[in-house]
Design an enzyme around this catalytic site. Sequence first.
Site, PDB file in Angstrom:
ATOM      1  N   ASP A  50      17.264 -18.437  10.176  1.00 14.03           N
ATOM      2  CA  ASP A  50      15.961 -18.888  10.915  1.00 14.03           C
ATOM      3  C   ASP A  50      16.563 -20.150  11.747  1.00 14.03           C
ATOM      4  O   ASP A  50      17.051 -21.102  11.283  1.00 14.03           O
ATOM      5  CB  ASP A  50      14.964 -19.308   9.588  1.00 14.03           C
ATOM      6  CG  ASP A  50      13.800 -19.918  10.591  1.00 14.03           C
ATOM      7  OD1 ASP A  50      12.948 -19.070  10.723  1.00 14.03           O
ATOM      8  OD2 ASP A  50      13.804 -21.054  10.714  1.00 14.03           O
ATOM      9  N   TYR A  55      15.798 -26.882  17.451  1.00 13.02           N
ATOM     10  CA  TYR A  55      16.894 -27.462  16.703  1.00 13.02           C
ATOM     11  C   TYR A  55      18.060 -27.861  17.291  1.00 13.02           C
ATOM     12  O   TYR A  55      19.228 -28.318  16.549  1.00 13.02           O
ATOM     13  CB  TYR A  55      17.333 -26.377  15.713  1.00 13.02           C
ATOM     14  CG  TYR A  55      16.085 -25.985  14.689  1.00 13.02           C
ATOM     15  CD1 TYR A  55      14.908 -26.585  14.642  1.00 13.02           C
ATOM     16  CD2 TYR A  55      16.039 -24.834  13.818  1.00 13.02           C
ATOM     17  CE1 TYR A  55      13.780 -26.203  13.504  1.00 13.02           C
ATOM     18  CE2 TYR A  55      15.149 -24.423  13.071  1.00 13.02           C
ATOM     19  CZ  TYR A  55      14.070 -25.069  12.963  1.00 13.02           C
ATOM     20  OH  TYR A  55      13.019 -24.723  12.171  1.00 13.02           O
ATOM     21  N   LYS A  84      12.476 -19.553  17.906  1.00 12.68           N
ATOM     22  CA  LYS A  84      11.055 -19.966  17.974  1.00 12.68           C
ATOM     23  C   LYS A  84      10.873 -20.377  19.288  1.00 12.68           C
ATOM     24  O   LYS A  84      11.770 -21.316  19.837  1.00 12.68           O
ATOM     25  CB  LYS A  84      10.595 -20.992  16.793  1.00 12.68           C
ATOM     26  CG  LYS A  84      10.937 -20.629  15.417  1.00 12.68           C
ATOM     27  CD  LYS A  84      10.724 -21.596  14.578  1.00 12.68           C
ATOM     28  CE  LYS A  84      11.151 -21.071  13.137  1.00 12.68           C
ATOM     29  NZ  LYS A  84      12.373 -21.542  12.991  1.00 12.68           N
ATOM     30  N   HIS A 117       6.160 -21.496  17.591  1.00 15.47           N
ATOM     31  CA  HIS A 117       6.604 -22.595  16.653  1.00 15.47           C
ATOM     32  C   HIS A 117       5.383 -23.576  16.241  1.00 15.47           C
ATOM     33  O   HIS A 117       5.379 -23.672  14.856  1.00 15.47           O
ATOM     34  CB  HIS A 117       7.715 -23.456  17.433  1.00 15.47           C
ATOM     35  CG  HIS A 117       8.458 -24.349  16.230  1.00 15.47           C
ATOM     36  ND1 HIS A 117       9.887 -24.574  16.579  1.00 15.47           N
ATOM     37  CD2 HIS A 117       8.362 -24.753  15.133  1.00 15.47           C
ATOM     38  CE1 HIS A 117      10.323 -24.984  15.756  1.00 15.47           C
ATOM     39  NE2 HIS A 117       9.623 -25.319  14.768  1.00 15.47           N
TER      40      HIS A 117
END
Length: 316
Positions: A50, A55, A84, A117
């Site tokens: 994931d 990120y 996402k 997200h």
Amino acid sequence: MDLKSQKVKLNDGHFIPVLGFGTAAPGEVSKSEALEVTKFAIEVGFRHLDCAHVYRNEEQVGQAIRSKIADGTVKREDIFYTSKLWCTFFRPDLVQPALEKSLKDLQLDYVDLYLIHFPVAMKPGEELLPKDENGKMILDSVDLCRTWEALEKCKDAGLTKSIGVSNFNHKQLEKILNKPGLKYKPVCNQVECHPYLNQSKLLDFCKSHDIVLVAYSALGSQRIKGWVNLNHPVLLEDPVLCAIAKKHKQTPALVALRYQIQRGVVVLAKSYNKKRIKENIQVFDFELSPEDMKAIDGLNRNIRYSEMLFPPRSHE
């Protein structure tokens, strides 16, 4: 235990492994570390990874996947990869280019799952968290139903196998489910979920619509200032959880993960510690009794660890 067989069927016919590896890194982790731990996670048996644009480590995670494909550990179809769509890309014309950017970073042809997200649109641009001169988040007025239609097109174009949402409450989900001309339902809703915030109402709602709940912060949370409320009690020190763990000769973390799997929730285990990554795979080696499950259900106290710096909430 062959993890590959532990999967849940999504409402579009694809399958998602019930245990996933969360790649969101604590602030101080280097990019090379993201590469290392992701490779290690694949080596010990994780097949569901994931990640997300926000990120900022999709390049490294993609590199890890490709190196494990190159050395014969896995094939691309063995890996279930989630990315996402970040909040600054919600305008319909920005959606596909955002996914294409992730694919370029990953050097993959498709992702298995692409999620909205957060249910909050932000001002488009370079800044991931656009703020005005007073430090207030600059939002954007985008109808998320239009964003969803753009995700549907990404699925049709083969850029993602499945599409879903994250951090949505049932009203926000309903808006998409009731959208005229809906082509694909969200396959999942990924939310913060653990014994202190068990999301039972949202879980029931999702189950009734054949939407899988995916749990993040399933072990409480790494305590990162600015993203997490540091005043909350530490979940893994909970006496009830610890007593159940002791009884099964397991760790409290494994009990918290097992709890989710037994209630039909897909669970993400996030750790940058190799010993713990390896340990988290052992979630399939034991079973909680109905009494254990009931005791853990009783821990719910609506404690939310992930306090984002802006308003979205996945409460019931």
